[in-house]
Design an enzyme around this catalytic site. Structure first.
Site, PDB file in Angstrom:
ATOM      1  N   GLU A  59       2.318  11.501 -13.218  1.00 53.49           N
ATOM      2  CA  GLU A  59       1.965  10.507 -12.189  1.00 53.49           C
ATOM      3  C   GLU A  59       2.143  11.125 -10.798  1.00 53.49           C
ATOM      4  O   GLU A  59       2.894  12.092 -10.646  1.00 53.49           O
ATOM      5  CB  GLU A  59       2.893   9.302 -12.394  1.00 53.49           C
ATOM      6  CG  GLU A  59       2.728   8.100 -11.514  1.00 53.49           C
ATOM      7  CD  GLU A  59       1.341   7.505 -11.463  1.00 53.49           C
ATOM      8  OE1 GLU A  59       1.188   6.328 -11.814  1.00 53.49           O
ATOM      9  OE2 GLU A  59       0.401   8.202 -11.058  1.00 53.49           O
TER      10      GLU A  59
ATOM     11  N   ASP B 145       6.459   4.092  -6.577  1.00 57.57           N
ATOM     12  CA  ASP B 145       6.812   3.357  -5.353  1.00 57.57           C
ATOM     13  C   ASP B 145       7.606   2.121  -5.776  1.00 57.57           C
ATOM     14  O   ASP B 145       8.813   2.182  -5.925  1.00 57.57           O
ATOM     15  CB  ASP B 145       5.511   3.005  -4.603  1.00 57.57           C
ATOM     16  CG  ASP B 145       5.793   2.424  -3.227  1.00 57.57           C
ATOM     17  OD1 ASP B 145       4.950   2.574  -2.332  1.00 57.57           O
ATOM     18  OD2 ASP B 145       6.869   1.818  -3.056  1.00 57.57           O
TER      19      ASP B 145
ATOM     20  N   PHE C 164       3.808   5.395   3.840  1.00 52.52           N
ATOM     21  CA  PHE C 164       2.623   5.522   2.987  1.00 52.52           C
ATOM     22  C   PHE C 164       2.023   6.904   3.173  1.00 52.52           C
ATOM     23  O   PHE C 164       1.666   7.282   4.288  1.00 52.52           O
ATOM     24  CB  PHE C 164       1.595   4.434   3.309  1.00 52.52           C
ATOM     25  CG  PHE C 164       0.626   4.212   2.184  1.00 52.52           C
ATOM     26  CD1 PHE C 164      -0.599   4.866   2.162  1.00 52.52           C
ATOM     27  CD2 PHE C 164       0.967   3.392   1.096  1.00 52.52           C
ATOM     28  CE1 PHE C 164      -1.481   4.700   1.106  1.00 52.52           C
ATOM     29  CE2 PHE C 164       0.084   3.222   0.034  1.00 52.52           C
ATOM     30  CZ  PHE C 164      -1.142   3.878   0.039  1.00 52.52           C
TER      31      PHE C 164
ATOM     32  N   ARG D 175      -8.004  11.642  -0.510  1.00 48.03           N
ATOM     33  CA  ARG D 175      -7.519  12.273  -1.755  1.00 48.03           C
ATOM     34  C   ARG D 175      -7.700  13.791  -1.718  1.00 48.03           C
ATOM     35  O   ARG D 175      -6.970  14.539  -2.335  1.00 48.03           O
ATOM     36  CB  ARG D 175      -8.305  11.749  -2.963  1.00 48.03           C
ATOM     37  CG  ARG D 175      -7.968  10.336  -3.406  1.00 48.03           C
ATOM     38  CD  ARG D 175      -8.519  10.066  -4.818  1.00 48.03           C
ATOM     39  NE  ARG D 175      -8.645   8.644  -5.101  1.00 48.03           N
ATOM     40  CZ  ARG D 175      -7.642   7.879  -5.528  1.00 48.03           C
ATOM     41  NH1 ARG D 175      -6.452   8.402  -5.736  1.00 48.03           N
ATOM     42  NH2 ARG D 175      -7.822   6.584  -5.739  1.00 48.03           N
TER      43      ARG D 175
END
Ligand SMILES: O=P(O)(O)OC[C@H]1O[C@H](OP(=O)(O)OP(=O)(O)O)[C@H](O)[C@@H]1O
Ligand SMILES: Oc1ncnc2c1N=NC2
Ligand SMILES: [Mg+2]
Ligand SMILES: [Mg+2]
Length: 186
Positions: free
Chosen positions: A102, A106, A155, A168
């Protein structure tokens, strides 16, 4: 910010830990399960490192790979409901040792949901490797078996992590700015 070089070095270390703990002490087959979309970079690079180590050690264990797509984030918030969007049928995990790969833990909701899903297929064991673990007050407290970096409650994007599908493709892991959040909010 976590530069690509540092990510690479850390993945080498995690690969060694995984090979020692999983590959060498296992007599059941291993399936490496990539959690799409965010996990794909860590998955690809980690597998490369594990294969390199496998080549160098006399005994190498065949690794099967599988993919599952889980989605729950919009903007910078988990929507609570984790959607399972396609992915391989997980029947062939029965009796196997599953290594879940992963990008980030969070709140931990995604991993808790995934572990519930996997349990239904009676794997021999489930280990979780996450590149990032966020220290956040929203966390359920779930901790993976292998962690790349602990990060503060910001974030981050890049290295396959996204903000509404943007960023990404960045090589490094960066904190998204408030203006970036506004510009790409949905
Ligand atoms: O611990 P949690 O709070 O559940 O957050 C972590 C999960 O959320 C993100 O996925 P996302 O829903 O953004 O889908 P994506 O992997 O396709 O980006 C990230 O890739 C993890 O899978
Ligand atoms: O910081 C993050 N960056 C991208 N995606 C996610 C994050 N936290 N949970 C999901
Ligand atoms: Mg994800
Ligand atoms: Mg995402």
């Amino acid at each position: 910010m976590i530069p690509a070089g540092l990510i690479n070095d850390r993945i080498e270390r995690i690969a060694r830990d995984i090979v020692h703990e999983l590959v060498l002490q296992n007599n059941v087959g291993i399936v490496v399960l990539c959690v799409l979309k965010g996990g794909y970079k860590f998955f690809a690079d980690l597998l490369d490192k594990i294969k390199q180590l496998n080549r160098n050690s006399e005994e190498s264990v065949p690794l099967a790979i599988d993919f599952i797509r889980l989605q729950s984030y919009k903007n910078d918030k988990s929507q609570g409901e984790i959607q399972v969007i396609g992915g391989d049928r997980l029947e062939n995990l029965k009796g196997k040792c599953v290594l879940v790969v992963e990008d980030i833990i969070d709140t931990g909701r995604t991993m808790i949901k995934l572990k519930e899903l996997l349990a239904k297929h009676e794997p021999e064991c489930v280990k979780v490797a996450s590149l990032l673990v966020k220290r956040s007050s929203r966390s359920t407290g779930y901790r993976p078996d292998f962690t790349g970096f602990e990060i503060p409650d910001e974030f981050v994007v890049g290295y396959a992590l996204d903000y509404n599908e943007h960023f990404r493709d960045l090589s490094h892991i960066c904190v998204i700015s408030e203006s970036g959040k506004k510009k790409y909010a949905v």
